[in-house]
Write an enzyme that holds these catalytic residues in place. Structure first.
Site, short mmCIF file in Angstrom:
data_model
loop_
_atom_site.label_atom_id
_atom_site.label_comp_id
_atom_site.label_asym_id
_atom_site.label_seq_id
_atom_site.Cartn_x
_atom_site.Cartn_y
_atom_site.Cartn_z
N LYS A 295 6.40 -35.49 -5.40
CA LYS A 295 7.82 -35.37 -5.06
C LYS A 295 8.16 -36.19 -3.83
O LYS A 295 9.22 -36.85 -3.78
CB LYS A 295 8.18 -33.89 -4.85
CG LYS A 295 8.14 -33.08 -6.13
CD LYS A 295 8.42 -31.60 -5.86
CE LYS A 295 8.38 -30.80 -7.15
NZ LYS A 295 8.66 -29.36 -6.92
N CYS B 160 7.63 -30.35 -1.36
CA CYS B 160 7.00 -29.03 -1.51
C CYS B 160 7.00 -28.62 -2.97
O CYS B 160 7.86 -29.02 -3.75
CB CYS B 160 7.74 -27.96 -0.70
SG CYS B 160 7.87 -28.27 1.06
N ASP B 161 6.04 -27.77 -3.31
CA ASP B 161 6.06 -27.15 -4.63
C ASP B 161 5.42 -25.77 -4.54
O ASP B 161 4.34 -25.63 -3.95
CB ASP B 161 5.30 -27.99 -5.66
CG ASP B 161 5.50 -27.44 -7.06
OD1 ASP B 161 6.55 -27.76 -7.66
OD2 ASP B 161 4.65 -26.66 -7.53
N SER B 162 6.09 -24.77 -5.08
CA SER B 162 5.61 -23.40 -5.04
C SER B 162 5.35 -22.87 -6.44
O SER B 162 6.14 -23.11 -7.36
CB SER B 162 6.63 -22.48 -4.34
OG SER B 162 6.85 -22.87 -3.01
N GLY C 166 2.41 -26.04 -2.09
CA GLY C 166 1.89 -27.33 -1.68
C GLY C 166 2.89 -28.03 -0.78
O GLY C 166 4.10 -27.92 -0.98
#
EC number: 3.6.1.9
Length: 214
Positions: free
Chosen positions: A57, A78-80, A115
């Site tokens: 991203k 970010c990635d959740s 992340g």
């Protein structure tokens, strides 16, 4: 002044940053998350999956920044995802899927993985790259059926990782957490601070002009 670019459309992440003194430039990435997850393979560690999504991203918005003339910046992606029973869960998308997920996690604990990726660009070139993940244990309540159905009807849990929020209506159904609250919301300030330091940027350099920094 170095620009802070948030590579996310998440209102929750934006709110966290604003409350922490940062007014980000928002540029939403167009990463095909499902395709990337498939490319990583079924054996990829959950922590690796969320971190690679965050990295993708952040990198995805680089051409957009070049087009917009932003040449000196830090980019945060970010990635959740929620890890429960060994499986990663992202956004449910539909009421039926969200209901099914709540039936499996009510009264239990799960781990919210987020992340984080930080890129530093100077004169349009990437000069710093740092990434890591956070892990926070979430202990869920067992909401009565009427409350759960009312929650699902709001639409809030449909577009958030794990089908819950901590900072909004979903917070009623979280008994406690073990870890960083801001990571559960979507962007962990302690981890971002460390990653910024890794690329040579102090947080005070990024505070909006409001008496907290310049």
């Amino acid at each position: 002044m170095t620009s802070f670019v948030l590579a996310s459309a998440s209102p929750a992440r934006l709110a966290v940053l604003r409350s922490a003194g940062v007014e980000p430039v928002v540029r939403v990435s167009g990463v095909d998350e499902d395709a990337l997850i498939a490319a990583l393979g079924a054996d990829a560690a959950p922590e690796h999956v969320v971190t690679e999504l965050a990295r993708a991203k952040a990198k995805d918005v680089l051409p957009v920044l070049a087009r917009d003339g932003i040449s000196d910046a830090v980019i945060v992606g970010c990635d959740s995802m929620l890890l429960i029973d060994g499986a990663l869960q992202g956004k449910p998308g539909t009421v039926d899927v969200a209901r099914e997920r709540w039936s499996s996690m009510a009264g239990r604990s799960a781990t919210l993985l987020t992340g984080h990726s930080v890129l530093r660009i100077t004169e349009g070139a990437v000069v710093g790259d740092a990434h890591d993940h956070s892990a926070t244990v979430v202990h869920f309540a067992s909401p009565p059926d009427a409350d759960l159905e009312a929650y699902l009807a709001t639409g809030e849990p449909l577009q958030v990782a794990g089908a819950f929020t901590l900072d909004s209506l979903g917070g009623w159904f979280v008994d406690r957490i073990e870890g960083d609250p801001s990571s559960v919301i979507g962007i962990g300030l302690p981890l971002v601070r460390r990653l910024l330091a890794d690329v040579g940027v102090g947080v005070a350099e990024l505070w909006a002009t409001s008496g907290r920094g310049d």
